[in-house]
Design an enzyme around this catalytic site. Structure first.
Site, mmCIF file in Angstrom:
data_model
loop_
_atom_site.group_PDB
_atom_site.id
_atom_site.type_symbol
_atom_site.label_atom_id
_atom_site.label_comp_id
_atom_site.label_asym_id
_atom_site.label_seq_id
_atom_site.Cartn_x
_atom_site.Cartn_y
_atom_site.Cartn_z
ATOM 1 N N GLU A 157 -12.027 -2.993 16.918
ATOM 2 C CA GLU A 157 -11.165 -3.644 15.924
ATOM 3 C C GLU A 157 -9.871 -4.077 16.593
ATOM 4 O O GLU A 157 -9.299 -3.346 17.392
ATOM 5 C CB GLU A 157 -10.760 -2.668 14.816
ATOM 6 C CG GLU A 157 -11.828 -2.188 13.900
ATOM 7 C CD GLU A 157 -11.235 -1.239 12.856
ATOM 8 O OE1 GLU A 157 -10.036 -1.343 12.544
ATOM 9 O OE2 GLU A 157 -11.983 -0.375 12.386
ATOM 10 N N ARG A 211 -8.720 6.823 1.409
ATOM 11 C CA ARG A 211 -9.844 6.998 2.323
ATOM 12 C C ARG A 211 -9.430 8.024 3.356
ATOM 13 O O ARG A 211 -8.271 8.346 3.513
ATOM 14 C CB ARG A 211 -10.215 5.692 3.000
ATOM 15 C CG ARG A 211 -9.117 5.218 3.932
ATOM 16 C CD ARG A 211 -9.648 4.362 5.030
ATOM 17 N NE ARG A 211 -8.516 3.731 5.717
ATOM 18 C CZ ARG A 211 -8.623 2.644 6.430
ATOM 19 N NH1 ARG A 211 -9.778 2.040 6.540
ATOM 20 N NH2 ARG A 211 -7.585 2.148 7.040
ATOM 21 N N TRP A 232 0.141 -2.875 7.269
ATOM 22 C CA TRP A 232 0.596 -1.500 7.101
ATOM 23 C C TRP A 232 1.824 -1.160 7.918
ATOM 24 O O TRP A 232 2.233 -0.010 7.963
ATOM 25 C CB TRP A 232 -0.547 -0.525 7.428
ATOM 26 C CG TRP A 232 -1.361 -0.902 8.629
ATOM 27 C CD1 TRP A 232 -2.518 -1.631 8.630
ATOM 28 C CD2 TRP A 232 -1.078 -0.612 10.001
ATOM 29 N NE1 TRP A 232 -2.971 -1.799 9.924
ATOM 30 C CE2 TRP A 232 -2.115 -1.182 10.778
ATOM 31 C CE3 TRP A 232 -0.044 0.087 10.658
ATOM 32 C CZ2 TRP A 232 -2.149 -1.091 12.171
ATOM 33 C CZ3 TRP A 232 -0.095 0.183 12.041
ATOM 34 C CH2 TRP A 232 -1.137 -0.395 12.772
ATOM 35 N N ASN A 235 -15.293 6.458 10.831
ATOM 36 C CA ASN A 235 -14.295 5.451 11.183
ATOM 37 C C ASN A 235 -13.003 6.137 11.572
ATOM 38 O O ASN A 235 -12.414 6.866 10.766
ATOM 39 C CB ASN A 235 -14.018 4.528 9.987
ATOM 40 C CG ASN A 235 -13.180 3.325 10.372
ATOM 41 O OD1 ASN A 235 -13.573 2.569 11.257
ATOM 42 N ND2 ASN A 235 -12.034 3.168 9.750
ATOM 43 N N GLU A 236 -12.596 5.924 12.809
ATOM 44 C CA GLU A 236 -11.295 6.428 13.275
ATOM 45 C C GLU A 236 -11.083 7.899 12.915
ATOM 46 O O GLU A 236 -10.160 8.235 12.157
ATOM 47 C CB GLU A 236 -10.159 5.568 12.731
ATOM 48 C CG GLU A 236 -10.208 4.139 13.244
ATOM 49 C CD GLU A 236 -8.963 3.327 12.894
ATOM 50 O OE1 GLU A 236 -8.265 3.677 11.934
ATOM 51 O OE2 GLU A 236 -8.714 2.331 13.596
HETATM 52 C C1 GLA Z 1 -8.044 0.572 10.919
HETATM 53 C C2 GLA Z 1 -9.294 0.794 10.103
HETATM 54 C C3 GLA Z 1 -9.760 -0.418 9.371
HETATM 55 C C4 GLA Z 1 -8.601 -1.167 8.778
HETATM 56 C C5 GLA Z 1 -7.617 -1.496 9.866
HETATM 57 C C6 GLA Z 1 -6.440 -2.296 9.361
HETATM 58 O O1 GLA Z 1 -8.293 0.204 12.188
HETATM 59 O O2 GLA Z 1 -10.344 1.309 10.872
HETATM 60 O O3 GLA Z 1 -10.653 -0.005 8.376
HETATM 61 O O4 GLA Z 1 -7.991 -0.370 7.827
HETATM 62 O O5 GLA Z 1 -7.117 -0.316 10.394
HETATM 63 O O6 GLA Z 1 -5.556 -2.613 10.391
#
Ligand code: GLA
Length: 691
Positions: free
Chosen positions: A329, A134, A337, A172-173
């Site tokens: 989050e 991703r 990870w 996302n991020e």
């Molecule tokens: C990030 C991502 C999430 C997920 C988390 C796992 O914050 O935005 O999709 O992968 O990490 O810790």
């Protein structure tokens, strides 16, 4: 081009408050927002129904949906299928659970990669990255931008008036897992960006100092991205590429945001990673979002991870300009990870979540609601773990939902700080480039050290950009502010002259915005502010320590300081007493300037020694410090009507006194009166309305 077709059911009915103001807080309930990412595409409809029941049990009132759904929503280019999203949004709306609707543009579908192979990102080493994970493709790819804007627009058209949708979550991020790309489209955009910045190729040559190592450019088309080269690459070139790369991602956000705004009025955000994404300059991003949201994960290897959490939350609040923000989050327990994914201990979930609340978060969300059974993140914790509802994590989640319900009165209140720390992303980028005088120079290490000293003293801090109005702060700390442009230097000078107290640590004010040394001795533009110059840097050997006359011990760095108005508060000891290469020279100085003072610390102090320096600076500014008992984190939030609440979080293994600040308070959860000698139990949290 593929045909434009749709296979989905008709759009749902309008939400009643669709005309609500576009920006500001999330419309709907006045409760603290509570929930998490929800990825229904991984589950059957039967599970959705169970999940919704469980969300209600836990008091969930907001879930982020659709973040990784592009492949389902647009199965072939230009062909849309919104059926699963229609269904889950309707179910959530029916259950009274609001939705933060994601645009799925962090993972373009497989068809996109096949159709547009040139959009694949390329690393600095020239490796073209492929599909199967991703993360964005090249942020400069015109095909990606077109496709991302199109799916964002279709979602906004369809769901702008859906009763569940209260907020938009773009992408996302941004910046993770990669923030820059060296593909052709990026190089072309970089040239355009440079032309806008410099106007002429001569101006670029001057800014980058290209006469050094014979790098003079004669036309824009000769300028490339700073790829891996034989030795180190021109630092000004690299710095501009970092600025460009952060801006390129921001352009992608703005494109999607504006596509949504054409149809929808709900606030639009994208989830930051405040202190953990060094590649993005969030000071430039924050004004572009309707409300700031942030992701934070504990660094499990660090025993002081809760202090780093507080720093992250304070930086997030500062990006939000002090307004309430959303913790988009965090994790209920271990992530998957890190090298060793340590589970949270009992009570740590609430301590972590409420520490964010204490520091201004009015939304507490997790990644993710239900733990995934397949894919890369199946070992990541969730609100609903694989162990199900008969688990400690689930019980703690439900318990937190109760606490947040009782804390609703804090919604909208703010955190006040009279002390600030300078955070300059550009300066950090520059300092992290190659060939600095010592590899032990680390802006991050110094930021954390100064922050930790203030945290231990119970001093709440804001983070500031060096160009911000600082006049509201009694003290501003500037650890490792290596890069400083003239307007920011003038701002710091004005702050001190106007009565502020500035404390600067070594290797600050060294270069301008092009990583070039201003004329004259170091520290360039801070010379008159600090009332000193530096004849020579005297970095220390690995592990070497130097003694100061006040009994403290320095490491990593020393300077040959020449006083030019400042006075020495402490000096390096004589050679025989271990003063090191700067023996006998000033080590800590104070300069009176106008109505204020500027301190300089020329070496790395740690622990109690750094604490002593911080205490001296705070005392100089008249900041009263009420140190909490060891391990107790105390933060005050203040309401519009001046009501004050104390959030007291006990990270220690023994009970801690709340202290005089809480005398005559009322415990928000129990309604009981509080006295100064009352305790916060080991590992517990209390929220107290102050008397
Ligand atoms: C990030 C991502 C999430 C997920 C988390 C796992 O914050 O935005 O999709 O992968 O990490 O810790």
């Amino acid at each position: 081009m593929p045909s434009q077709s749709e296979t989905a059911t008709p759009a749902p009915t309008a939400r009643p408050d669709a005309a609500a103001p576009r920006s500001g807080w999330i419309p709907g309930t006045s409760a603290i927002r509570f929930g998490g990412d929800y990825n229904p595409e991984q589950w059957t409809r039967e599970t959705w129904l169970e999940d919704i029941e469980l969300m209600r049990e836990a008091g969930v009132n907001l879930v982020s949906v659709g973040i990784f759904s592009w492949a389902l929503l647009e199965p072939r280019e230009g062909e849309y299928d919104f059926s699963f999203l229609d269904e889950i949004l309707d179910l959530l709306a029916g259950a009274g659970i609001d939705v933060d609707l994601g645009t799925p543009t962090t993972v373009p579908p497989a068809w996109f990669w096949k159709a547009y192979p040139h959009a694949a990102p390329v690393t600095r080493d020239g490796v073209t990255l492929g599909f199967g994970s991703r993360g964005i493709v090249s942020p400069s790819s015109p095909e990606y931008r077109r496709a991302a804007e199109a799916i964002a627009e279709r979602l906004a058209e369809r769901y702008a008036h859906h009763p569940a949708v209260v907020m938009w979550h773009v992408h996302n991020e941004y910046g993770a897992p990669i923030a820059e790309s060296f593909d052709e489209a990026s190089v072309a955009n970089f040239r355009t960006w440079l032309e806008r910045r410099y106007g002429s190729i001569d101006a670029l040559n001057r800014a980058w100092g290209t006469t050094f190592w014979g790098q003079v450019y004669r036309s824009w088309s000769e300028v490339d991205a700073p790829r891996r080269s034989q030795s180190i690459t021109n630092p000004a070139h690299r710095l501009d590429f970092q600025r460009f790369s952060s801006d390129a991602l921001l352009e992608c956000f703005v494109l999607e945001r504006d596509a949504i705004r054409r149809h929808a009025t709900q606030p639009i955000t994208t989830n930051f990673m405040a202190t953990s994404c060094p590649a993005v300059d969030y000071w430039r991003w924050a004004p572009e979002v309707d409300l700031v949201s942030n992701d934070h994960y504990l660094t499990a290897s660090r025993l002081d991870a809760h202090v780093l959490l507080a720093m992250d939350a304070d930086f997030t609040r500062s990006l939000a300009g002090g307004k309430p923000w959303v913790l988009m989050e965090h994790s209920t327990s271990a992530v998957n990870w890190q090298p060793r994914n340590v589970a949270k201990r009992p009570g740590e979930l609430a301590r972590n979540s409420l520490a964010h609340l204490a520091r201004g978060a009015d939304g507490i969300l997790y990644f993710q609601f239900r733990a995934s059974r397949f894919g890369a993140e199946k070992f990541h914790s969730a609100m609903l773990p694989h162990a199900g509802t008969s688990s400690r994590v689930w019980r703690e989640v439900v318990g937190l939902g109760d606490v947040l319900r009782s804390a609703e009165e804090l919604r909208g209140s703010r955190v006040e700080a009279s002390v600030a720390i300078v955070w300059s992303t550009e300066s950090f980028w520059a300092l992290d480039l190659d060939w600095r005088p010592s590899e032990d120079l680390s802006h991050r290490e110094r930021l954390e050290a100064f922050y930790a000293a203030l945290w231990e003293r119970g001093v709440t801090v804001d983070f500031v950009h060096p160009s911000h109005d600082l006049s509201g702060y009694d003290v501003v700390f500037a650890p490792s502010l290596y890069l400083l442009d003239e307007p920011s230097a003038a701002n710091l000078r004005g702050y001190v002259a106007g009565g502020g107290t500035l404390a600067v640590s070594y290797f600050s004010g060294i270069v301008d915005e092009h990583d070039a040394v201003p004329a004259g001795p170091f520290p360039g533009r801070l010379r008159d502010v600090l009332g000193l110059s530096i004849e020579e840097f005297l970095p220390l050997r690995d592990g070497e320590q130097v003694r100061l006359t006040d009994g403290s011990t320095g490491a990593v760095w020393s300077d040959d300081v020449v006083l030019e108005g400042a006075v020495a508060v402490s000096s390096y000891a004589e050679p025989a007493a271990g003063g090191g290469p700067a023996a006998g020279r000033p080590a800590i100085t104070r300069n009176a300037l106008g109505d204020g003072s500027a301190w300089y610390l020329s070496t790395r102090l740690d622990g109690a020694d750094l604490g002593g320096f911080v205490d001296a600076v705070l005392a100089d500014a008249g900041v009263a410090v009420d140190v909490p008992e060891a391990g107790l984190e105390r933060v005050v939030r203040v309401g519009d009507d001046s009501t004050r609440w104390l959030v007291a979080i006990n990270h220690a293994d023994a009970p801690a006194r709340v202290g005089a600040v809480a005398a005559d308070g009322v415990d928000v959860a129990s309604g009981a009166r509080v006295a100064a000698d009352d305790v916060v139990d080991a590992g517990a949290v209390r929220i107290i309305r102050l008397g």
